[in-house]
Design a protein around this motif. Structure first.
Motif, PDB file in Angstrom:
ATOM      1  N   LYS A   1       0.819  -1.221   0.000  1.00 45.22           N
ATOM      2  CA  LYS A   1       0.000   0.000   0.000  1.00 45.22           C
ATOM      3  C   LYS A   1       0.851   1.269   0.000  1.00 45.22           C
ATOM      4  O   LYS A   1       0.480   2.276  -0.589  1.00 45.22           O
ATOM      5  CB  LYS A   1      -0.907   0.034   1.238  1.00 45.22           C
ATOM      6  N   GLN A   2       1.974   1.211   0.730  1.00 46.70           N
ATOM      7  CA  GLN A   2       2.826   2.388   0.933  1.00 46.70           C
ATOM      8  C   GLN A   2       4.279   2.016   0.647  1.00 46.70           C
ATOM      9  O   GLN A   2       5.010   1.619   1.546  1.00 46.70           O
ATOM     10  CB  GLN A   2       2.700   2.901   2.370  1.00 46.70           C
ATOM     11  N   PRO A   3       4.719   2.156  -0.589  1.00 44.58           N
ATOM     12  CA  PRO A   3       6.073   1.709  -0.951  1.00 44.58           C
ATOM     13  C   PRO A   3       7.194   2.427  -0.202  1.00 44.58           C
ATOM     14  O   PRO A   3       8.313   1.919  -0.169  1.00 44.58           O
ATOM     15  CB  PRO A   3       6.148   1.966  -2.455  1.00 44.58           C
ATOM     16  N   ILE A   4       6.900   3.545   0.434  1.00 41.89           N
ATOM     17  CA  ILE A   4       7.923   4.246   1.221  1.00 41.89           C
ATOM     18  C   ILE A   4       8.400   3.366   2.388  1.00 41.89           C
ATOM     19  O   ILE A   4       9.467   3.589   2.948  1.00 41.89           O
ATOM     20  CB  ILE A   4       7.395   5.610   1.727  1.00 41.89           C
ATOM     21  N   LEU A   5       7.632   2.329   2.718  1.00 44.49           N
ATOM     22  CA  LEU A   5       7.989   1.422   3.804  1.00 44.49           C
ATOM     23  C   LEU A   5       9.069   0.418   3.407  1.00 44.49           C
ATOM     24  O   LEU A   5       9.616  -0.270   4.261  1.00 44.49           O
ATOM     25  CB  LEU A   5       6.748   0.663   4.283  1.00 44.49           C
ATOM     26  N   VAL A   6       9.371   0.318   2.122  1.00 44.23           N
ATOM     27  CA  VAL A   6      10.368  -0.642   1.646  1.00 44.23           C
ATOM     28  C   VAL A   6      11.744   0.025   1.654  1.00 44.23           C
ATOM     29  O   VAL A   6      11.930   1.098   1.067  1.00 44.23           O
ATOM     30  CB  VAL A   6      10.028  -1.133   0.224  1.00 44.23           C
ATOM     31  N   GLU A   7      12.698  -0.615   2.315  1.00 42.02           N
ATOM     32  CA  GLU A   7      14.073  -0.111   2.290  1.00 42.02           C
ATOM     33  C   GLU A   7      14.559  -0.141   0.855  1.00 42.02           C
ATOM     34  O   GLU A   7      14.104  -0.936   0.043  1.00 42.02           O
ATOM     35  CB  GLU A   7      14.960  -0.989   3.186  1.00 42.02           C
ATOM     36  N   ARG A   8      15.496   0.711   0.528  1.00 48.31           N
ATOM     37  CA  ARG A   8      15.929   0.836  -0.862  1.00 48.31           C
ATOM     38  C   ARG A   8      17.433   0.995  -0.958  1.00 48.31           C
ATOM     39  O   ARG A   8      18.054   1.364   0.034  1.00 48.31           O
ATOM     40  CB  ARG A   8      15.235   2.019  -1.501  1.00 48.31           C
ATOM     41  N   PRO A   9      17.913   0.746  -2.169  1.00 44.44           N
ATOM     42  CA  PRO A   9      17.281   0.226  -3.382  1.00 44.44           C
ATOM     43  C   PRO A   9      17.455  -1.289  -3.490  1.00 44.44           C
ATOM     44  O   PRO A   9      18.448  -1.852  -3.030  1.00 44.44           O
ATOM     45  CB  PRO A   9      18.064   0.919  -4.486  1.00 44.44           C
ATOM     46  N   PHE A  10      16.508  -1.916  -4.124  1.00 49.95           N
ATOM     47  CA  PHE A  10      16.642  -3.320  -4.501  1.00 49.95           C
ATOM     48  C   PHE A  10      17.102  -3.382  -5.940  1.00 49.95           C
ATOM     49  O   PHE A  10      16.661  -2.588  -6.775  1.00 49.95           O
ATOM     50  CB  PHE A  10      15.305  -4.068  -4.360  1.00 49.95           C
ATOM     51  N   VAL A  11      18.003  -4.327  -6.229  1.00 49.80           N
ATOM     52  CA  VAL A  11      18.468  -4.567  -7.589  1.00 49.80           C
ATOM     53  C   VAL A  11      18.357  -6.062  -7.857  1.00 49.80           C
ATOM     54  O   VAL A  11      18.732  -6.880  -7.008  1.00 49.80           O
ATOM     55  CB  VAL A  11      19.921  -4.097  -7.805  1.00 49.80           C
ATOM     56  N   GLU A  12      17.860  -6.391  -9.064  1.00 48.71           N
ATOM     57  CA  GLU A  12      17.721  -7.782  -9.484  1.00 48.71           C
ATOM     58  C   GLU A  12      18.468  -7.982 -10.796  1.00 48.71           C
ATOM     59  O   GLU A  12      18.319  -7.194 -11.727  1.00 48.71           O
ATOM     60  CB  GLU A  12      16.242  -8.110  -9.673  1.00 48.71           C
ATOM     61  N   THR A  13      19.301  -9.021 -10.842  1.00 47.26           N
ATOM     62  CA  THR A  13      19.969  -9.442 -12.072  1.00 47.26           C
ATOM     63  C   THR A  13      19.797 -10.955 -12.189  1.00 47.26           C
ATOM     64  O   THR A  13      19.214 -11.591 -11.299  1.00 47.26           O
ATOM     65  CB  THR A  13      21.481  -9.111 -12.074  1.00 47.26           C
ATOM     66  N   ASP A  14      20.354 -11.528 -13.247  1.00 50.83           N
ATOM     67  CA  ASP A  14      20.321 -12.981 -13.403  1.00 50.83           C
ATOM     68  C   ASP A  14      21.085 -13.685 -12.283  1.00 50.83           C
ATOM     69  O   ASP A  14      20.890 -14.868 -12.045  1.00 50.83           O
ATOM     70  CB  ASP A  14      20.916 -13.388 -14.750  1.00 50.83           C
TER      71      ASP A  14
END
Length: 115
Positions: free
Chosen positions: A86-99
């Motif tokens: 609901k509130q993406p500000i609650l997610v610590e950042r940044p996430f990175v996804e690779t293979d």
């Protein structure tokens, strides 16, 4: 190599992580500004699972309404995930996804583990 960053341009660590990605030869970068394009609960579950983190470990407590929502003490992972969706500000950042995997890139040099 494909890489996706869930980015907040207001965050210095997120900007530094994105700079590393942009400066790395051979990276095909997708940038998702998660405040404009929020996470789905399913995507959060996948990112956390692949990064080896619980929702609580990925909860941003500073500069977010986590405490006011009662998420810091006693909330279970399902409730935290619901609120993060609901509130993406609650997610610590940044996430990175690779293979090669997913990392919460704090500090920003953690991104190098999946490049």
């Amino acid at each position: 190599m494909k890489a996706t960053i869930w980015h907040n341009p207001d965050c210095g660590t997120s900007r530094k992580t994105m700079a590393i990605l942009q400066e790395t030869p051979g990276i095909n970068l997708t940038v998702i500004e998660y405040k404009k394009t929020p996470f789905t609960r399913e995507k959060l579950e996948q990112l956390f699972r692949d990064a080896g983190l619980s929702p609580r470990e990925a909860l941003r407590t500073r500069g977010s309404p986590a405490e006011e929502l009662g998420l810091i003490d006693g909330a279970d992972g399902d409730r935290i995930l619901d609120e993060m969706a609901k509130q993406p500000i609650l997610v610590e950042r940044p996430f990175v996804e690779t293979d090669k995997g997913v990392r919460l890139c704090r500090p920003q040099d953690k991104v190098r583990e999946i490049l």
